[in-house]
Write a protein that holds these residues in place. Structure first.
Motif, PDB file in Angstrom:
ATOM      1  N   THR A  24      34.414  36.125  37.470  1.00 12.60           N
ATOM      2  CA  THR A  24      33.897  35.047  38.945  1.00 12.60           C
ATOM      3  C   THR A  24      32.380  35.928  38.759  1.00 12.60           C
ATOM      4  O   THR A  24      31.963  36.647  38.222  1.00 12.60           O
ATOM      5  CB  THR A  24      34.498  36.234  39.723  1.00 12.60           C
ATOM      6  OG1 THR A  24      35.141  35.900  39.703  1.00 12.60           O
ATOM      7  CG2 THR A  24      33.747  35.221  41.146  1.00 12.60           C
ATOM      8  N   TYR A  29      30.798  34.878  44.264  1.00 14.67           N
ATOM      9  CA  TYR A  29      31.496  35.820  45.856  1.00 14.67           C
ATOM     10  C   TYR A  29      31.275  35.385  46.676  1.00 14.67           C
ATOM     11  O   TYR A  29      30.882  34.721  47.553  1.00 14.67           O
ATOM     12  CB  TYR A  29      30.126  37.151  45.213  1.00 14.67           C
ATOM     13  CG  TYR A  29      30.572  37.693  44.444  1.00 14.67           C
ATOM     14  CD1 TYR A  29      31.328  37.433  43.213  1.00 14.67           C
ATOM     15  CD2 TYR A  29      29.895  38.950  44.258  1.00 14.67           C
ATOM     16  CE1 TYR A  29      30.994  38.593  41.866  1.00 14.67           C
ATOM     17  CE2 TYR A  29      29.116  39.473  42.400  1.00 14.67           C
ATOM     18  CZ  TYR A  29      30.193  39.336  41.891  1.00 14.67           C
ATOM     19  OH  TYR A  29      29.763  39.984  40.599  1.00 14.67           O
ATOM     20  N   ILE A  33      34.469  40.438  50.357  1.00 12.11           N
ATOM     21  CA  ILE A  33      34.445  42.359  50.165  1.00 12.11           C
ATOM     22  C   ILE A  33      32.951  42.222  50.642  1.00 12.11           C
ATOM     23  O   ILE A  33      32.399  41.570  50.104  1.00 12.11           O
ATOM     24  CB  ILE A  33      34.957  42.589  48.666  1.00 12.11           C
ATOM     25  CG1 ILE A  33      36.184  42.405  47.930  1.00 12.11           C
ATOM     26  CG2 ILE A  33      33.921  44.280  48.157  1.00 12.11           C
ATOM     27  CD1 ILE A  33      36.392  42.806  46.373  1.00 12.11           C
ATOM     28  N   TYR A  36      29.192  44.317  46.500  1.00 13.48           N
ATOM     29  CA  TYR A  36      29.524  43.483  45.478  1.00 13.48           C
ATOM     30  C   TYR A  36      29.195  44.157  43.592  1.00 13.48           C
ATOM     31  O   TYR A  36      29.520  44.060  42.749  1.00 13.48           O
ATOM     32  CB  TYR A  36      30.172  41.840  45.165  1.00 13.48           C
ATOM     33  CG  TYR A  36      30.814  41.232  45.953  1.00 13.48           C
ATOM     34  CD1 TYR A  36      31.793  40.650  45.461  1.00 13.48           C
ATOM     35  CD2 TYR A  36      30.590  40.700  47.251  1.00 13.48           C
ATOM     36  CE1 TYR A  36      32.482  39.673  46.581  1.00 13.48           C
ATOM     37  CE2 TYR A  36      31.289  40.155  47.933  1.00 13.48           C
ATOM     38  CZ  TYR A  36      32.216  39.460  47.395  1.00 13.48           C
ATOM     39  OH  TYR A  36      32.454  39.339  48.442  1.00 13.48           O
ATOM     40  N   ARG A  52      35.537  45.167  38.060  1.00 14.11           N
ATOM     41  CA  ARG A  52      36.794  46.450  39.095  1.00 14.11           C
ATOM     42  C   ARG A  52      35.636  47.524  39.660  1.00 14.11           C
ATOM     43  O   ARG A  52      35.056  47.189  38.977  1.00 14.11           O
ATOM     44  CB  ARG A  52      37.699  46.498  37.933  1.00 14.11           C
ATOM     45  CG  ARG A  52      38.897  47.559  38.492  1.00 14.11           C
ATOM     46  CD  ARG A  52      39.728  47.903  37.935  1.00 14.11           C
ATOM     47  NE  ARG A  52      39.716  48.282  37.197  1.00 14.11           N
ATOM     48  CZ  ARG A  52      40.149  47.986  35.312  1.00 14.11           C
ATOM     49  NH1 ARG A  52      40.985  47.373  36.169  1.00 14.11           N
ATOM     50  NH2 ARG A  52      40.077  49.003  34.604  1.00 14.11           N
ATOM     51  N   SER A 122      43.732  41.367  50.806  1.00 14.05           N
ATOM     52  CA  SER A 122      43.317  40.530  49.573  1.00 14.05           C
ATOM     53  C   SER A 122      43.083  39.167  50.196  1.00 14.05           C
ATOM     54  O   SER A 122      43.470  38.339  50.391  1.00 14.05           O
ATOM     55  CB  SER A 122      44.692  40.536  47.897  1.00 14.05           C
ATOM     56  OG  SER A 122      46.169  40.588  49.459  1.00 14.05           O
ATOM     57  N   THR A 125      39.661  33.245  46.935  1.00 16.88           N
ATOM     58  CA  THR A 125      38.722  32.844  46.987  1.00 16.88           C
ATOM     59  C   THR A 125      38.198  31.747  46.730  1.00 16.88           C
ATOM     60  O   THR A 125      37.521  30.921  47.473  1.00 16.88           O
ATOM     61  CB  THR A 125      37.373  34.006  46.698  1.00 16.88           C
ATOM     62  OG1 THR A 125      37.737  34.128  45.423  1.00 16.88           O
ATOM     63  CG2 THR A 125      38.037  35.231  47.941  1.00 16.88           C
ATOM     64  N   GLU A 165      39.866  38.124  45.414  1.00 19.98           N
ATOM     65  CA  GLU A 165      39.386  39.253  45.732  1.00 19.98           C
ATOM     66  C   GLU A 165      40.515  40.670  45.857  1.00 19.98           C
ATOM     67  O   GLU A 165      40.943  39.934  46.973  1.00 19.98           O
ATOM     68  CB  GLU A 165      38.185  39.060  46.486  1.00 19.98           C
ATOM     69  CG  GLU A 165      36.990  38.055  45.676  1.00 19.98           C
ATOM     70  CD  GLU A 165      36.397  38.002  46.262  1.00 19.98           C
ATOM     71  OE1 GLU A 165      36.113  38.886  47.333  1.00 19.98           O
ATOM     72  OE2 GLU A 165      35.045  37.283  46.366  1.00 19.98           O
ATOM     73  N   GLU A 167      40.959  44.799  47.562  1.00 15.08           N
ATOM     74  CA  GLU A 167      40.110  45.326  48.351  1.00 15.08           C
ATOM     75  C   GLU A 167      41.322  46.273  48.511  1.00 15.08           C
ATOM     76  O   GLU A 167      42.064  46.578  49.665  1.00 15.08           O
ATOM     77  CB  GLU A 167      39.014  45.365  49.322  1.00 15.08           C
ATOM     78  CG  GLU A 167      38.171  46.590  49.729  1.00 15.08           C
ATOM     79  CD  GLU A 167      37.452  46.492  50.872  1.00 15.08           C
ATOM     80  OE1 GLU A 167      35.635  46.245  50.147  1.00 15.08           O
ATOM     81  OE2 GLU A 167      38.141  46.291  51.698  1.00 15.08           O
ATOM     82  N   LYS A 179      38.081  48.542  44.365  1.00 18.54           N
ATOM     83  CA  LYS A 179      37.852  46.650  44.559  1.00 18.54           C
ATOM     84  C   LYS A 179      37.856  45.587  43.321  1.00 18.54           C
ATOM     85  O   LYS A 179      37.864  46.833  42.008  1.00 18.54           O
ATOM     86  CB  LYS A 179      35.562  46.967  45.053  1.00 18.54           C
ATOM     87  CG  LYS A 179      35.590  47.318  45.626  1.00 18.54           C
ATOM     88  CD  LYS A 179      34.345  47.197  45.857  1.00 18.54           C
ATOM     89  CE  LYS A 179      34.231  47.677  47.711  1.00 18.54           C
ATOM     90  NZ  LYS A 179      32.343  47.602  48.099  1.00 18.54           N
ATOM     91  N   VAL A 181      37.272  41.422  41.622  1.00 18.63           N
ATOM     92  CA  VAL A 181      37.438  40.466  41.614  1.00 18.63           C
ATOM     93  C   VAL A 181      37.561  39.765  40.629  1.00 18.63           C
ATOM     94  O   VAL A 181      38.405  39.975  39.348  1.00 18.63           O
ATOM     95  CB  VAL A 181      36.422  40.352  41.813  1.00 18.63           C
ATOM     96  CG1 VAL A 181      35.977  38.256  41.925  1.00 18.63           C
ATOM     97  CG2 VAL A 181      35.253  40.622  43.345  1.00 18.63           C
TER      98      VAL A 181
END
Length: 218
Positions: A24, A29, A33, A36, A52, A122, A125, A165, A167, A179, A181
Motif C-alpha cells: 500500500t 492510507y 489506523i 502509520y 507491519r 479491521s 480500505t 488494514e 489493528e 498493525k 496494512v
C-alpha cells in the motif's frame, strides 16, 4: 539500418515501466489506523510483501482471548460503475466470516474486554483495479507506443486489488500492539471498463486471511 542501443532500451524501460506497487502506498492510507509512521516492510506467512508493526511489548502468550470487531469499509464504500453494491456486500461479508474464523482458531473469541484480551478491528480500505506494469517485450518503441495507446483507451489488462488494514490493541489499556496494512491481488481484468466482482477478489481475501491465520509473533 536503424540501430537501437542497449542504453536506449533501458532508458525506455525506466520511463515506461510504471511497475505495479505490491504494498500500500502512503497516499492510500485510509486513516483507519491512527499512526502509520511505525509501519515497516515485512513478509507475510506466504512470503508476500506487506507493511507491519509489532510492539516490542507484545507477547502472544500474554493473551488468551480476542474481542473481534466486524470488518467495515473505511471510508464508507459507495457502489460505482465497476463495483456494485451487491459486490461490496459480498466482499465485506466473506472477508468478515473468514477473518473471524481464522482469529477464532488462534484464540478464544469473547464479547467483552477483560484481562489477557485483545481487541481486533479491521477495515477494507479499497477495492480497486490498476494497469499492469509494462512488460519487457513492450520496450521496443513501436510496441511501447501501442501499449501506451491501449492503456489510454482502456484496453490494457488490469490487476484487481484489495486493501486491508488490521489493528490489535490491549483490551484494558487500549495500547496498540499490532498493525498490518496489506494489499493483495485478485484475478486480472481484461480492461479498465470490466466490472470488478466478488469472484475477482476472493483469492486476495483467501490469501490475506491465510496469512493472518499463520501469522507468527513472539
Amino acid at each position: 539500418m536503424r540501430k537501437i542501443s542497449l542504453l536506449t532500451l533501458l532508458a525506455g524501460a525506466a520511463l515506461l515501466a510504471g511497475c505495479t506497487s505490491h504494498v500500500t502506498d502512503k497516499q492510500h492510507y485510509s486513516g483507519f489506523i491512527q499512526d502509520y509512521s511505525q509501519l515497516k516492510p515485512a513478509s507475510s506467512a506466504s512470503d508476500r510483501p506487506t507493511l507491519r508493526w509489532i510492539s516490542p511489548d507484545y507477547r502472544s502468550s500474554d493473551y488468551s482471548s480476542v474481542v473481534y470487531t466486524p470488518v467495515v469499509y473505511y471510508p464508507a464504500a459507495k457502489p460505482t460503475a465497476r463495483v456494485s453494491q451487491q459486490t461490496l456486500d459480498q466482499i465485506r461479508s466473506y472477508t468478515d466470516t473468514r477473518l473471524k474464523a481464522a482469529i477464532g482458531e488462534r484464540k478464544k473469541l469473547v464479547t467483552q474486554p477483560g484481562p489477557r484480551t485483545l481487541i481486533v478491528r479491521s477495515a477494507i480500505t479499497g477495492v480497486t483495479a490498476e494497469n499492469e506494469g509494462v512488460q519487457f517485450y513492450e520496450v521496443v518503441p513501436v510496441a511501447a507506443v501501442i501499449a501506451s495507446t491501449m492503456a489510454a483507451t482502456g484496453h490494457r489488462t488490469q490487476n484487481s486489488a484489495l486493501f486491508l488494514e488490521i489493528e490489535a490493541r490491549d483490551a484494558q489499556t487500549g495500547k496498540p500492539l499490532i498493525k498490518v496494512v496489506r494489499k493483495a491481488f485478485g484475478k486480472p481484468l481484461n480492461n479498465s471498463s470490466a466490472p470488478i466482482t466478488y469472484g475477482d477478489v476472493k483469492s486476495a481475501i483467501d490469501e490475506t486471511v491465510s496469512d493472518a491465520m499463520h501469522f507468527s509473533a513472539p
